[in-house]
Design a protein around this motif. Structure first.
Motif, short mmCIF file in Angstrom:
data_model
loop_
_atom_site.label_atom_id
_atom_site.label_comp_id
_atom_site.label_asym_id
_atom_site.label_seq_id
_atom_site.Cartn_x
_atom_site.Cartn_y
_atom_site.Cartn_z
N GLU A 88 60.16 -35.15 -126.22
CA GLU A 88 58.70 -35.08 -126.41
C GLU A 88 58.36 -34.19 -127.61
O GLU A 88 57.42 -34.48 -128.35
CB GLU A 88 58.02 -34.54 -125.15
N LEU A 89 59.14 -33.12 -127.81
CA LEU A 89 58.91 -32.24 -128.96
C LEU A 89 59.25 -32.96 -130.26
O LEU A 89 58.52 -32.84 -131.24
CB LEU A 89 59.76 -30.97 -128.83
N VAL A 90 60.33 -33.71 -130.25
CA VAL A 90 60.70 -34.50 -131.43
C VAL A 90 59.59 -35.48 -131.76
O VAL A 90 59.13 -35.56 -132.91
CB VAL A 90 62.04 -35.25 -131.20
N ASP A 91 59.12 -36.23 -130.76
CA ASP A 91 58.06 -37.22 -130.99
C ASP A 91 56.78 -36.58 -131.48
O ASP A 91 56.08 -37.13 -132.32
CB ASP A 91 57.78 -38.00 -129.70
N ARG A 92 56.46 -35.41 -130.98
CA ARG A 92 55.20 -34.77 -131.32
C ARG A 92 55.23 -34.07 -132.68
O ARG A 92 54.27 -34.10 -133.42
CB ARG A 92 54.81 -33.76 -130.25
N TYR A 93 56.35 -33.43 -133.00
CA TYR A 93 56.36 -32.56 -134.17
C TYR A 93 57.13 -33.09 -135.38
O TYR A 93 56.78 -32.76 -136.52
CB TYR A 93 56.91 -31.18 -133.79
N LEU A 94 58.17 -33.86 -135.17
CA LEU A 94 58.97 -34.27 -136.32
C LEU A 94 58.46 -35.54 -136.99
O LEU A 94 59.11 -36.06 -137.89
CB LEU A 94 60.45 -34.39 -135.93
#
Length: 159
Positions: A34-40
């Motif tokens: 979820e962090l990858v999808d949101r921030y990267l």
């Protein structure tokens, strides 16, 4: 541990993304993807904003005052940054959580330069991070609140 922190591309070369957490950090998100999808989508590397300061020169003063490293080492490092044109008040990242594109050439260059700065100057990795992001023109960002919990001295309560 700093070499692993700054060089995940050497230890995890098959992974497209990596998330580093210092021993003081606890991940609150149930799925790191979820962090990858949101921030990267909008950055190649993401950290937290420093909670108290927004300038590497102010951070250097605090680190020197509290003897986090040899004051002459710290001042030699940031004086070099000043001579190279690094602006005051350019932001300060807190690098206890670092999400990055592990295979990006730009991020690998940043990682290598970051480790080099730590070896050449202060072991305080936060002093060199934002300078290098600026110098190498890295596409970076900051996490929003709520993804991590800070636990003093690395104490993570049992689940």
């Amino acid at each position: 541990a700093r070499f692993v922190k700054t060089s995940p591309h050497l230890f995890l070369p098959d992974y497209e993304f990596t998330l580093w957490l210092d021993g003081t950090m606890e991940l609150l998100a149930t799925d790191p993807a979820e962090l990858v999808d949101r921030y990267l989508l909008s950055a190649d590397i993401v950290t937290n904003k420093h909670p108290e300061r927004s300038c590497v020169y102010d951070e250097a003063a605090v680190c020197a005052q509290h003897h986090k490293d040899k004051p002459e080492t710290i001042w030699g490092q940031v004086n070099r940054y000043c001579e190279m044109g690094y602006p005051k008040g350019n932001g300060l990242s807190e690098t206890s959580a670092v999400l990055r594109r592990n295979k990006s050439r730009d991020v690998v260059a940043l990682n290598d330069a970051w480790w080099s700065e730590i070896n050449r100057f202060s072991r305080r990795d936060q002093l060199s991070f934002d300078f290098l992001v600026w110098r190498l023109k890295i596409w970076s960002g900051h996490f929003k609140d709520g993804h991590f919990k800070w636990n003093p001295h690395g104490h993570v309560p049992p689940a």
